[in-house]
Design an enzyme around this catalytic site. Structure first.
Site, PDB file in Angstrom:
ATOM      1  N   ALA A 280      20.282 -19.727  -2.647  1.00  0.00           N
ATOM      2  CA  ALA A 280      20.289 -19.073  -3.955  1.00  0.00           C
ATOM      3  C   ALA A 280      19.206 -17.995  -3.917  1.00  0.00           C
ATOM      4  O   ALA A 280      18.256 -18.075  -3.129  1.00  0.00           O
ATOM      5  CB  ALA A 280      20.002 -20.099  -5.037  1.00  0.00           C
TER       6      ALA A 280
ATOM      7  N   GLY B 216      21.380 -23.130  -1.096  1.00  0.00           N
ATOM      8  CA  GLY B 216      22.699 -22.879  -1.679  1.00  0.00           C
ATOM      9  C   GLY B 216      23.709 -22.400  -0.639  1.00  0.00           C
ATOM     10  O   GLY B 216      24.915 -22.591  -0.817  1.00  0.00           O
TER      11      GLY B 216
ATOM     12  N   GLU C   6      24.973 -25.484   0.880  1.00  0.00           N
ATOM     13  CA  GLU C   6      25.765 -26.167  -0.156  1.00  0.00           C
ATOM     14  C   GLU C   6      27.127 -25.500  -0.345  1.00  0.00           C
ATOM     15  O   GLU C   6      28.146 -26.168  -0.524  1.00  0.00           O
ATOM     16  CB  GLU C   6      24.972 -26.178  -1.467  1.00  0.00           C
ATOM     17  CG  GLU C   6      23.720 -27.039  -1.340  1.00  0.00           C
ATOM     18  CD  GLU C   6      22.774 -26.881  -2.511  1.00  0.00           C
ATOM     19  OE1 GLU C   6      22.244 -25.768  -2.712  1.00  0.00           O
ATOM     20  OE2 GLU C   6      22.570 -27.848  -3.245  1.00  0.00           O
TER      21      GLU C   6
ATOM     22  N   GLU D 297      14.736 -26.457  -0.089  1.00  0.00           N
ATOM     23  CA  GLU D 297      14.278 -26.214  -1.466  1.00  0.00           C
ATOM     24  C   GLU D 297      12.946 -26.871  -1.772  1.00  0.00           C
ATOM     25  O   GLU D 297      12.159 -26.369  -2.584  1.00  0.00           O
ATOM     26  CB  GLU D 297      15.327 -26.711  -2.477  1.00  0.00           C
ATOM     27  CG  GLU D 297      16.610 -25.900  -2.519  1.00  0.00           C
ATOM     28  CD  GLU D 297      17.692 -26.401  -1.565  1.00  0.00           C
ATOM     29  OE1 GLU D 297      17.375 -27.117  -0.585  1.00  0.00           O
ATOM     30  OE2 GLU D 297      18.866 -26.068  -1.800  1.00  0.00           O
TER      31      GLU D 297
HETATM   32  N1  CAA Z   1      16.621 -15.272  -1.890  1.00  0.00           N
HETATM   33  C1  CAA Z   1      16.285 -13.976  -1.996  1.00  0.00           C
HETATM   34  N2  CAA Z   1      16.018 -13.182  -0.927  1.00  0.00           N
HETATM   35  C2  CAA Z   1      16.072 -13.740   0.283  1.00  0.00           C
HETATM   36  C3  CAA Z   1      16.405 -15.093   0.476  1.00  0.00           C
HETATM   37  C4  CAA Z   1      16.698 -15.875  -0.668  1.00  0.00           C
HETATM   38  N3  CAA Z   1      17.082 -17.155  -0.602  1.00  0.00           N
HETATM   39  N4  CAA Z   1      16.353 -15.359   1.802  1.00  0.00           N
HETATM   40  C5  CAA Z   1      16.021 -14.213   2.411  1.00  0.00           C
HETATM   41  N5  CAA Z   1      15.831 -13.226   1.504  1.00  0.00           N
HETATM   42  C6  CAA Z   1      15.454 -11.837   1.744  1.00  0.00           C
HETATM   43  C7  CAA Z   1      13.972 -11.726   2.100  1.00  0.00           C
HETATM   44  O1  CAA Z   1      13.191 -11.729   0.936  1.00  0.00           O
HETATM   45  C8  CAA Z   1      13.962 -10.414   2.839  1.00  0.00           C
HETATM   46  O2  CAA Z   1      14.019  -9.357   1.905  1.00  0.00           O
HETATM   47  P1  CAA Z   1      12.959  -8.129   1.999  1.00  0.00           P
HETATM   48  O3  CAA Z   1      13.317  -7.437   3.286  1.00  0.00           O
HETATM   49  O4  CAA Z   1      13.268  -7.312   0.785  1.00  0.00           O
HETATM   50  O5  CAA Z   1      11.600  -8.727   2.030  1.00  0.00           O
HETATM   51  C9  CAA Z   1      15.291 -10.414   3.591  1.00  0.00           C
HETATM   52  O6  CAA Z   1      16.113 -11.351   2.908  1.00  0.00           O
HETATM   53  C10 CAA Z   1      15.154 -10.869   5.042  1.00  0.00           C
HETATM   54  O7  CAA Z   1      14.511 -12.124   5.054  1.00  0.00           O
HETATM   55  P2  CAA Z   1      13.202 -12.456   5.904  1.00  0.00           P
HETATM   56  O8  CAA Z   1      12.383 -11.221   6.121  1.00  0.00           O
HETATM   57  O9  CAA Z   1      12.523 -13.624   5.271  1.00  0.00           O
HETATM   58  O10 CAA Z   1      13.869 -12.877   7.298  1.00  0.00           O
HETATM   59  P3  CAA Z   1      13.247 -13.845   8.393  1.00  0.00           P
HETATM   60  O11 CAA Z   1      14.106 -13.691   9.593  1.00  0.00           O
HETATM   61  O12 CAA Z   1      11.792 -13.626   8.563  1.00  0.00           O
HETATM   62  O13 CAA Z   1      13.442 -15.334   7.798  1.00  0.00           O
HETATM   63  C11 CAA Z   1      14.653 -17.090   6.683  1.00  0.00           C
HETATM   64  C12 CAA Z   1      14.732 -15.835   7.585  1.00  0.00           C
HETATM   65  C13 CAA Z   1      13.952 -18.229   7.456  1.00  0.00           C
HETATM   66  C14 CAA Z   1      16.072 -17.508   6.354  1.00  0.00           C
HETATM   67  C15 CAA Z   1      13.838 -16.752   5.406  1.00  0.00           C
HETATM   68  O14 CAA Z   1      14.371 -15.579   4.833  1.00  0.00           O
HETATM   69  C16 CAA Z   1      13.863 -17.841   4.364  1.00  0.00           C
HETATM   70  O15 CAA Z   1      13.171 -18.841   4.509  1.00  0.00           O
HETATM   71  N6  CAA Z   1      14.646 -17.641   3.276  1.00  0.00           N
HETATM   72  C17 CAA Z   1      14.676 -18.550   2.150  1.00  0.00           C
HETATM   73  C18 CAA Z   1      15.430 -19.826   2.497  1.00  0.00           C
HETATM   74  C19 CAA Z   1      15.406 -20.773   1.318  1.00  0.00           C
HETATM   75  O16 CAA Z   1      14.370 -21.262   0.913  1.00  0.00           O
HETATM   76  N7  CAA Z   1      16.592 -21.063   0.743  1.00  0.00           N
HETATM   77  C20 CAA Z   1      16.715 -21.942  -0.401  1.00  0.00           C
HETATM   78  C21 CAA Z   1      16.735 -21.133  -1.666  1.00  0.00           C
HETATM   79  S1  CAA Z   1      16.643 -22.115  -3.144  1.00  0.00           S
HETATM   80  C22 CAA Z   1      18.232 -22.695  -3.359  1.00  0.00           C
HETATM   81  O17 CAA Z   1      19.129 -22.385  -2.621  1.00  0.00           O
HETATM   82  C23 CAA Z   1      18.415 -23.588  -4.557  1.00  0.00           C
HETATM   83  C24 CAA Z   1      19.674 -24.371  -4.571  1.00  0.00           C
HETATM   84  O18 CAA Z   1      19.825 -25.396  -3.992  1.00  0.00           O
HETATM   85  C25 CAA Z   1      20.783 -23.924  -5.339  1.00  0.00           C
END
Ligand code: CAA
Length: 259
Positions: A66, A110, A113, A133
């Site tokens: 998400a 998400g 999911e 999460e």
């Molecule tokens: N939401 C918004 N933006 C996201 C995102 C997310 N879930 N995941 C990645 N992005 C964005 C980053 O912010 C980044 O944008 P900018 O260039 O503008 O900074 C771009 O995508 C590229 O990401 P990274 O620079 O972080 O890439 P990386 O290769 O260094 O890392 C990753 C990759 C490990 C997947 C890392 O992006 C990450 O940890 N993302 C979040 C994963 C996460 O926590 N997901 C759960 C979300 S909460 C949820 O989903 C709730 C639910 O159950 C419904």
């Protein structure tokens, strides 16, 4: 229909839906979720379409979850009052026709999911699944704690939710989360080929087979066996059953009417 955040193409009887926010690793913001709800409803309502594939654009992610940036400052009351994650999800899960998730790269939160809402997952060897999460101070909100536990069992699901660690494609296949692993370069072709195989089946029988297996996932054994028997009995009344059995006896391919 026009969509802002996804691409939808028809390849004969197969609908290909591509999450298209590669710059945000296909993070699922409200617009993506609204687009997905509409696209799945349109697929289900279109009699020319018999199987769908959902995939992510870019090689790096199916979907990284998400959209954290969208959720960061949203008040808790809004999540509750809007019943956040409910409307679009009901539409996707209510899809009665078959669909496959083709996952390359990250399927996190998400994203994992959403993939688990599919009838099955075909994974690239680069796929990584996780429910991270907890690291954000929250927990899965789109069914992950339930579907992951049913798919891989309590031990692995609990470990993944509590530590946020990712599962690679090999472990995901071993654990029953994915149906098959293919080389990343072949993912889309493999998923479309499998979808075309399903699309060539008698369409009502495909819907009924999906409903039966989902019943095994969602109810107890006695209820599941009763549902299976009744649905089997209903299928015996279809024109496609008559045609399918006649075609077998006459050693030819069946021609399906979908009823
Ligand atoms: N939401 C918004 N933006 C996201 C995102 C997310 N879930 N995941 C990645 N992005 C964005 C980053 O912010 C980044 O944008 P900018 O260039 O503008 O900074 C771009 O995508 C590229 O990401 P990274 O620079 O972080 O890439 P990386 O290769 O260094 O890392 C990753 C990759 C490990 C997947 C890392 O992006 C990450 O940890 N993302 C979040 C994963 C996460 O926590 N997901 C759960 C979300 S909460 C949820 O989903 C709730 C639910 O159950 C419904």
């Amino acid at each position: 229909m026009a969509y802002e955040t996804i691409l939808v193409e028809h390849r004969d009887a197969v609908t290909l839906i591509t999450l298209n926010r590669p710059q945000a690793l296909n993070a699922l913001n409200s617009q993506v979720l609204a687009d997905l709800g509409k696209a799945f409803a349109a697929y289900d309502a279109d009699p020319s379409q018999r199987c769908a594939v959902l995939t992510g654009s870019g090689e790096k992610a199916f979907a990284a979850g998400a959209d954290i940036k969208e959720m960061a400052d949203k008040p808790a009351a809004d999540f509750y009052l809007e019943d956040f994650f409910s409307d679009w999800q009901s539409k996707v899960v209510a899809t009665r026709k078959p669909w496959i998730a083709a996952v390359a790269g990250f399927a996190l939160g998400g994203g994992c999911e959403l993939a688990m809402m599919a009838d099955f997952i075909i994974a690239a060897d680069t796929a990584k699944f996780g429910q991270p999460e907890i690291k954000l101070g929250v927990a899965p909100g789109m069914g992950g704690s339930q579907r992951l536990t049913r798919a891989v069992g309590k031990a692995k699901a609990m470990e993944m939710c509590l530590t946020g660690r990712m599962m690679d494609a090999e472990e995901a296949e071993r654990s029953g989360l994915v149906a098959r692993i293919v080389p990343a370069a072949d993912l889309l072709e493999a998923a479309l080929k499998t979808a075309a195989t399903i699309a060539a089946m008698p369409p009502m029988a495909a819907m009924v087979n999906k409903e039966m297996v989902n019943t095994a996932f969602e109810t107890g054994l006695a209820q599941g066996i009763l549902t299976e028997r009744r649905l089997f009995q209903i299928l015996t009344a279809t024109e496609d059953k008559k045609e399918g059995m006649a075609a077998f006896v006459e050693k030819r391919q069946g021609v399906w009417k979908g009823r």
